[in-house]
Design a protein around this motif. Structure first.
Motif, PDB file in Angstrom:
ATOM      1  N   THR A   1       0.837  -1.124   0.123  1.00 35.92           N
ATOM      2  CA  THR A   1       0.036  -0.005  -0.120  1.00 35.92           C
ATOM      3  C   THR A   1       0.811   1.033  -0.020  1.00 35.92           C
ATOM      4  O   THR A   1       0.451   2.190  -0.799  1.00 35.92           O
TER       5      THR A   1
ATOM      6  N   THR B   1       2.384   2.330  -3.426  1.00 35.63           N
ATOM      7  CA  THR B   1       1.693   3.329  -4.364  1.00 35.63           C
ATOM      8  C   THR B   1       2.076   4.809  -4.109  1.00 35.63           C
ATOM      9  O   THR B   1       2.242   5.591  -4.979  1.00 35.63           O
ATOM     10  N   ILE B   2       1.792   4.922  -2.597  1.00 36.34           N
ATOM     11  CA  ILE B   2       2.326   6.495  -2.541  1.00 36.34           C
ATOM     12  C   ILE B   2       3.810   6.838  -2.613  1.00 36.34           C
ATOM     13  O   ILE B   2       4.224   7.924  -3.389  1.00 36.34           O
TER      14      ILE B   2
ATOM     15  N   LEU C   1       4.200   7.494  -6.461  1.00 42.21           N
ATOM     16  CA  LEU C   1       3.694   8.825  -6.851  1.00 42.21           C
ATOM     17  C   LEU C   1       4.748   9.807  -6.623  1.00 42.21           C
ATOM     18  O   LEU C   1       5.110  10.784  -7.295  1.00 42.21           O
TER      19      LEU C   1
ATOM     20  N   ILE D   1       7.877   9.908  -8.570  1.00 47.35           N
ATOM     21  CA  ILE D   1       7.657  10.319 -10.015  1.00 47.35           C
ATOM     22  C   ILE D   1       7.790  11.979  -9.874  1.00 47.35           C
ATOM     23  O   ILE D   1       8.578  12.622 -10.637  1.00 47.35           O
TER      24      ILE D   1
ATOM     25  N   VAL E   1      -2.863  17.737 -14.626  1.00 48.78           N
ATOM     26  CA  VAL E   1      -3.646  16.485 -14.698  1.00 48.78           C
ATOM     27  C   VAL E   1      -3.882  15.838 -13.074  1.00 48.78           C
ATOM     28  O   VAL E   1      -5.191  15.674 -12.962  1.00 48.78           O
ATOM     29  N   LEU E   2      -3.017  16.293 -12.378  1.00 46.39           N
ATOM     30  CA  LEU E   2      -3.085  15.636 -10.948  1.00 46.39           C
ATOM     31  C   LEU E   2      -4.114  16.793 -10.287  1.00 46.39           C
ATOM     32  O   LEU E   2      -5.093  16.139  -9.692  1.00 46.39           O
TER      33      LEU E   2
ATOM     34  N   SER F   1      -7.266  15.575 -11.366  1.00 43.38           N
ATOM     35  CA  SER F   1      -7.746  14.524 -10.937  1.00 43.38           C
ATOM     36  C   SER F   1      -8.204  14.570  -9.479  1.00 43.38           C
ATOM     37  O   SER F   1      -9.406  14.116  -9.052  1.00 43.38           O
ATOM     38  N   ILE F   2      -7.550  15.328  -8.655  1.00 43.70           N
ATOM     39  CA  ILE F   2      -7.847  15.564  -7.120  1.00 43.70           C
ATOM     40  C   ILE F   2      -9.236  16.404  -6.848  1.00 43.70           C
ATOM     41  O   ILE F   2     -10.079  16.093  -6.554  1.00 43.70           O
TER      42      ILE F   2
ATOM     43  N   GLN G   1     -12.127  14.410  -7.901  1.00 46.15           N
ATOM     44  CA  GLN G   1     -12.247  13.141  -6.650  1.00 46.15           C
ATOM     45  C   GLN G   1     -13.232  13.945  -5.479  1.00 46.15           C
ATOM     46  O   GLN G   1     -13.909  13.112  -4.762  1.00 46.15           O
TER      47      GLN G   1
ATOM     48  N   VAL H   1      -5.143   9.199   1.753  1.00 46.39           N
ATOM     49  CA  VAL H   1      -3.992   9.531   0.809  1.00 46.39           C
ATOM     50  C   VAL H   1      -3.781   8.414  -0.144  1.00 46.39           C
ATOM     51  O   VAL H   1      -3.692   8.937  -1.417  1.00 46.39           O
ATOM     52  N   VAL H   2      -4.014   7.438   0.159  1.00 44.81           N
ATOM     53  CA  VAL H   2      -3.676   6.150  -0.814  1.00 44.81           C
ATOM     54  C   VAL H   2      -4.800   6.346  -1.921  1.00 44.81           C
ATOM     55  O   VAL H   2      -4.189   6.442  -3.130  1.00 44.81           O
ATOM     56  N   GLU H   3      -5.861   6.570  -1.629  1.00 43.86           N
ATOM     57  CA  GLU H   3      -6.811   6.946  -2.694  1.00 43.86           C
ATOM     58  C   GLU H   3      -6.506   7.896  -3.581  1.00 43.86           C
ATOM     59  O   GLU H   3      -6.499   7.801  -4.815  1.00 43.86           O
ATOM     60  N   VAL H   4      -6.019   8.942  -2.977  1.00 45.53           N
ATOM     61  CA  VAL H   4      -5.653  10.061  -3.958  1.00 45.53           C
ATOM     62  C   VAL H   4      -4.499   9.966  -4.850  1.00 45.53           C
ATOM     63  O   VAL H   4      -4.549  10.171  -5.896  1.00 45.53           O
ATOM     64  N   ALA H   5      -3.575   9.038  -4.149  1.00 43.29           N
ATOM     65  CA  ALA H   5      -2.339   8.497  -4.976  1.00 43.29           C
ATOM     66  C   ALA H   5      -2.709   7.617  -5.964  1.00 43.29           C
ATOM     67  O   ALA H   5      -2.279   7.901  -7.203  1.00 43.29           O
ATOM     68  N   THR H   6      -3.531   6.672  -5.678  1.00 43.26           N
ATOM     69  CA  THR H   6      -3.997   5.723  -6.878  1.00 43.26           C
ATOM     70  C   THR H   6      -4.634   6.528  -7.956  1.00 43.26           C
ATOM     71  O   THR H   6      -4.381   6.185  -8.977  1.00 43.26           O
ATOM     72  N   ASN H   7      -5.760   7.187  -7.579  1.00 45.40           N
ATOM     73  CA  ASN H   7      -6.238   8.218  -8.438  1.00 45.40           C
ATOM     74  C   ASN H   7      -5.560   9.028  -9.397  1.00 45.40           C
ATOM     75  O   ASN H   7      -5.494   8.801 -10.746  1.00 45.40           O
ATOM     76  N   GLY H   8      -4.552   9.666  -8.690  1.00 51.21           N
ATOM     77  CA  GLY H   8      -3.665  10.443  -9.293  1.00 51.21           C
ATOM     78  C   GLY H   8      -2.801   9.757 -10.395  1.00 51.21           C
ATOM     79  O   GLY H   8      -2.557  10.191 -11.446  1.00 51.21           O
ATOM     80  N   LEU H   9      -2.330   8.373  -9.856  1.00 46.32           N
ATOM     81  CA  LEU H   9      -1.674   7.668 -10.910  1.00 46.32           C
ATOM     82  C   LEU H   9      -2.428   7.433 -11.938  1.00 46.32           C
ATOM     83  O   LEU H   9      -1.646   7.063 -12.991  1.00 46.32           O
TER      84      LEU H   9
END
Lengths: 375, 544
Positions: A88, A91-92, A95, A98, A353-354, A357-358, A361, B335-343
């Motif tokens: 988990t 994933t962070i 990001l 990157i 794009v980020l 996306s945020i 969301q 935070v993980v959700e935002v990160a995955t959706n951002g990715l």
């Protein structure tokens, strides 16, 4: 749970975490703790070694694999939990990596393109204040303005094409279509998303571009108009599927209530379903815009690859270059500052794009909260 | 839902009027078809159609159509036809008509009368205002028919009067020159008028009011859905049509015609020849080849997908399990959700840049298969996390409770209850995700690349490439650290190489289309499998 977390202060949260960690230490037996500790340390040092480009990265990684294997046999539950936590976190981490790497690579050219404003040197400002991109002859300038212009043109045209058609198709799939038709159209829309962008680009390049040159009597090939249309077609499935999900979250009771007072289903859609799902549908359009901004191959193949602003500004019949196609076209011969300039283009794309996306969301989260569903 | 409104409200005998409206919809459909046929140059504007010059026929049809629509509106207004119009035609219609009339008035004033900005702007504002007023002020029957019909009649008259001839060219006078030619403008105007009057006629067919609006809107929405499916089919069909000749060039079936394969088991080698020879997918490009092919690219794509799946699926599924089963909902999961959706929404070319800056210096300082695999794995990861999470959230809590009631640990519950129940969803998500990344060009452009015409000797042999070394990192696989080709990249390279570069491929154009077809077939087969899997599991779940 989330509300409880919001009301307590930072110190309380920290204290709670420390307490739980102590409890964990006290209730777990020594050997399991040792295994978990070795796994964490080994993985951490493998990660650091990888970042430092060390040839010995494989040693701590092998230790990690060994510890994980032993832990899997002896303490499966605990090991699995730790592994999943690591996954988990990864994933962070990806990001963050990157962000770090593309920003880091773009620093030199930002320094090169500094301008002084009111006596203060602002790095990178000259990339946005003058419109010349010239990587060959002096003065060497890396302006992002022509590419931003191109990206805006393509994105606007794509959105104009994809947003109305996408919302109409989402309404069709979610509210109107009879079941057999939906079973046919829905996979069709998904397959439209599956056609690789290079194939779209190839068809655009061999069929649309020559046709457009002929129809509009333009010099050479490549128009923002048709790149926009093709990119819009590619953004369409994103808009359809997200908007359809949003329309489906509107509770059936609201629709039935409207129908029960004698409206037609079209009246129910325009006055109940669409307004209720408005935020979700706009999130869908935003995500579509994000896809259109990031679309690379169709633009690269169909555009001219000459970074300049069209004349006049709204001349859609000439397609020069977008941020994405600039990277894809120039990575090969670029090095030094020019390569760094490509990273600046990447940073602009990524940040835009980020943010989109945020934003989408946040809109979706608000919509789910409104309907009292699972947040 | 649709059943609730199917009951017909009783209206007095309106069969003639309904017939007129239906015929009008028919004419709109004919105009729509003719417009598209003219756009794709299936019918020539300068030629004749059923005995009339094409342009005259289009103009006459437009005038008739516009007249019919306006007459219907007037008939409804003066109660010749019984309808249920509402007080106005609605905000959307008002805005659309105001815009149409604004643009139309502006073009006529500036082009026909040659007025400057001072002249055409007031004229355009005036016509726009009139369009708005006519839509809003009278009842819905006039408001939704008159502006649409008038546009069609005027356009028809322009065609008939030869103001816009089949050879007209309207130079825009821009620095980078572009012109609007008649062969583009006439089809576009025809299709546009057909849509406008078709919508008005459908509204009239429904008798205006709520039912009329429904009819008008449904016409457009069905048309839209039909158009999307048509575009999809024509794209696939076009690629198929262009690619098939190159794909099947030199195919032979028969005993021993294929390339020789060797299977070695426990030291015994057994060689045989395949009964099928399919050069395009079994050969590389070589001087001695009779027929050239893209085998290295196919194998490259295969290994890319395998690598990306091996990297992303365990990572993504693990993260999804942790998020759904272990983690408390709070800051961290958010935070993980935002990160995955951002990715998920990060542009693919940015992944390419990242791979270029991060992976390439760490894997031998050159473009390599391994870098390509990992870059695509980074792209696949968020998709796997999102879809697996959805699948696990869909597993009912009763399953977990029932398992916990037996006294097993949480991990055992996850392993033997949650994961098997969520497996169909996870598998479907992974397959669709793989379909997506298999066709990606941008990320591998910067991390893997390859050549334009790849010889068969460059086919990657990953399994055979592993070897142990004395120096760190002790395990090496030169095959993984070499750049190989992949289908999407090869297509890109073939396009940018242009017509001049032909390698020794006899017909480069055919070669390109066949490559596109193979790529499309590979990607769409992933999608087909994914969609069928989902359909199968959903049906099974429904019947259980």
């Amino acid at each position: 749970m989330a509300q409880a977390a919001e009301t307590e202060t930072g110190a309380e949260t920290l204290a709670r975490h420390v307490r739980r960690f102590r409890e964990f230490l006290a209730t777990t037996d020594r050997e399991a703790l040792a295994v978990v500790g070795v796994m964490s340390l080994a993985l951490l040092s493998a990660f650091v070694g990888f970042l430092l480009v060390s040839a010995y990265t494989i040693v701590p990684f092998a230790v990690f694999l060994g510890a994980a294997g032993y832990g899997w046999i002896r303490y499966q539950g605990l090991t699995a939990r730790l592994l999943m936590l690591t996954m988990t976190v990864s994933t962070i981490v990806i990001l963050l990596l990157i962000i770090t790497f593309i920003f880091y690579e773009s620093v030199p050219v930002l320094v090169y393109e500094s301008t002084t404003v009111l006596g203060v040197s602002v790095p990178g400002l000259r990339m946005f204040t003058q419109p010349n991109w010239d990587a060959v002859s002096s003065p060497i300038r890396y302006s992002m303005v022509p590419m931003i212009h191109g990206t805006v043109m393509v994105t606007v045209i794509a959105t104009v094409v994809a947003a109305p058609l996408g919302i109409a198709a989402a309404l069709f799939l979610s509210e109107i279509a009879p079941a057999p038709v939906r079973e046919f159209v829905k996979p069709g829309v998904e397959i439209l998303a599956g056609i690789p962008s290079i194939v779209y680009g190839f068809i655009g390049f061999t069929v649309l571009s020559p046709w457009a040159s002929d129809q509009f009597r333009i010099l050479g090939q490549g128009t923002y108009l048709f790149v926009g249309v093709v990119v819009g077609l590619m953004a369409l499935p994103t808009i359809v599927s997200v908007a359809e999900d949003a329309l489906n979250t509107v509770p059936e009771s609201m629709k039935s209530g409207s129908l029960a007072v004698g409206t037609t289903d079209w009246q129910t859609m325009t006055s109940i379903t669409l307004p209720a799902a408005f935020s979700g549908v706009s999130a869908a359009v935003l995500l579509g815009v994000g896809r259109a901004i990031g679309e690379t191959m169709a633009a690269t193949v169909m555009l001219r690859g000459v970074p300049r602003i069209t004349d006049p500004l709204y001349n859609v019949f000439y397609g020069q270059e977008t941020l994405t196609s600039l990277i894809a076209r120039n990575y090969g011969e670029a090095d030094g500052l020019q390569m760094d300039a490509l990273f600046v283009a990447g940073v602009i794309l990524f940040v835009t794009v980020l943010v989109i996306s945020i934003g989408s969301q946040y809109i979706e989260w608000r919509m789910r909260k409104k309907f009292g569903g699972d947040v | 839902m649709s059943g609730a409104t199917r009951t017909r409200l009783i209206r007095s005998n309106t069969t003639t009027a309904v017939a007129v409206a239906a015929i009008s919809i028919g004419i709109a459909a004919v105009l729509f078809g003719l417009g598209f046929a003219a756009m794709f140059e299936l019918i020539a504007l300068t030629g004749t159609l059923v005995g009339f010059p094409t342009l005259t026929l289009l103009g006459a049809l437009l005038v008739v159509q516009g007249g019919a629509v306006v007459t219907f509106g007037l008939g409804s207004r003066f109660s010749v036809v019984e309808t249920n119009p509402r007080p106005d035609a609605g905000a959307v219609a008002a805005v659309v008509f105001a815009l149409v009339w604004f643009v139309g008035g502006g073009i006529v004033a500036s082009q026909l009368f040659g007025l400057g900005l001072v002249g055409w702007l007031p004229a355009a504002l005036l016509t726009g205002g009139v369009g708005f007023a006519v839509t809003v002020l009278p009842g819905e029957d006039i408001g939704s028919t008159a502006p649409a019909g008038a546009v069609a009649v005027l356009t028809g008259l322009v065609f008939l009067s030869d103001l816009v001839g089949a050879q007209s060219v309207w130079g825009l006078g821009w620095e980078q020159q572009a012109s609007l030619t008649a062969e583009f403008m006439i089809p576009v105007l025809t299709v546009f008028c057909a849509l406008l009057t078709g919508w008005a006629a459908a509204k009239a067919y429904g008798g205006f009011g709520a039912r009329g609006r429904r009819a008008g809107a449904y016409l457009l929405i069905y048309l839209n859905a039909g158009a999307i499916v048509t575009v999809l089919f024509s794209l696939v069909a076009f690629t198929l049509f262009k690619g098939l000749p190159g794909l099947f060039r030199g195919v032979a079936v028969g005993a021993g015609v294929g390339p020789q394969s060797t299977i070695s088991l426990f030291g015994f080698g057994f060689s045989f020849s395949l009964p099928v020879a399919w050069p395009f997918v079994m050969n590389g490009v070589g001087l001695l080849n009779e027929f050239n092919g893209v085998l290295p690219a196919i194998v490259g794509t295969f290994w890319l997908v395998v690598g990306a799946v091996l990297f992303a699926v365990p990572l993504g599924v693990g993260a999804a399990i942790f998020l759904t089963e272990y983690a408390e909902r709070g800051r961290f999961t958010q935070v993980v959700e935002v990160a995955t959706n951002g990715l998920w929404s990060t542009p693919s070319i940015v992944f390419g840049l990242f791979g270029f800056a991060f992976l390439i210096p760490r894997f031998g300082n050159g473009k390599s298969l391994l870098s390509g695999m990992l870059t695509l794995g980074f792209m696949l990861l968020p998709l796997v996390v999102i879809t697996s999470r959805e699948a696990m959230l869909a597993v009912p809590d009763e399953y977990r409770d029932a398992s916990a009631a037996l006294g097993v640990t949480k991990w055992q519950t996850i392993r033997s209850v949650v994961l098997p129940a969520a497996l169909p969803g996870v598998v479907t998500g992974v397959i669709l995700g793989v379909g997506r990344i298999a066709g990606e060009t941008a990320p591998i452009l910067l991390t893997m690349a390859g050549g334009v015409f790849v010889p068969g000797s460059q086919t990657a042999n990953v399994l055979g490439g592993f070897q142990f070394t004395a120096s760190p990192p002790f395990v090496a696989n030169p095959q993984l650290l070499e750049a190989t080709s992949a289908l999407p990249y090869q297509l890109y390279a073939l396009i940018t190489a242009g017509v001049g570069a032909s390698g020794n491929v006899g017909n480069p154009d055919e070669f390109r289309w066949a490559t596109a077809l193979v790529l499309l077939a590979v990607v769409l087969s992933f999608y087909a499998v994914g969609i069928v899997t989902r359909y199968y599991f959903r049906r099974r779940l429904n019947y259980e």
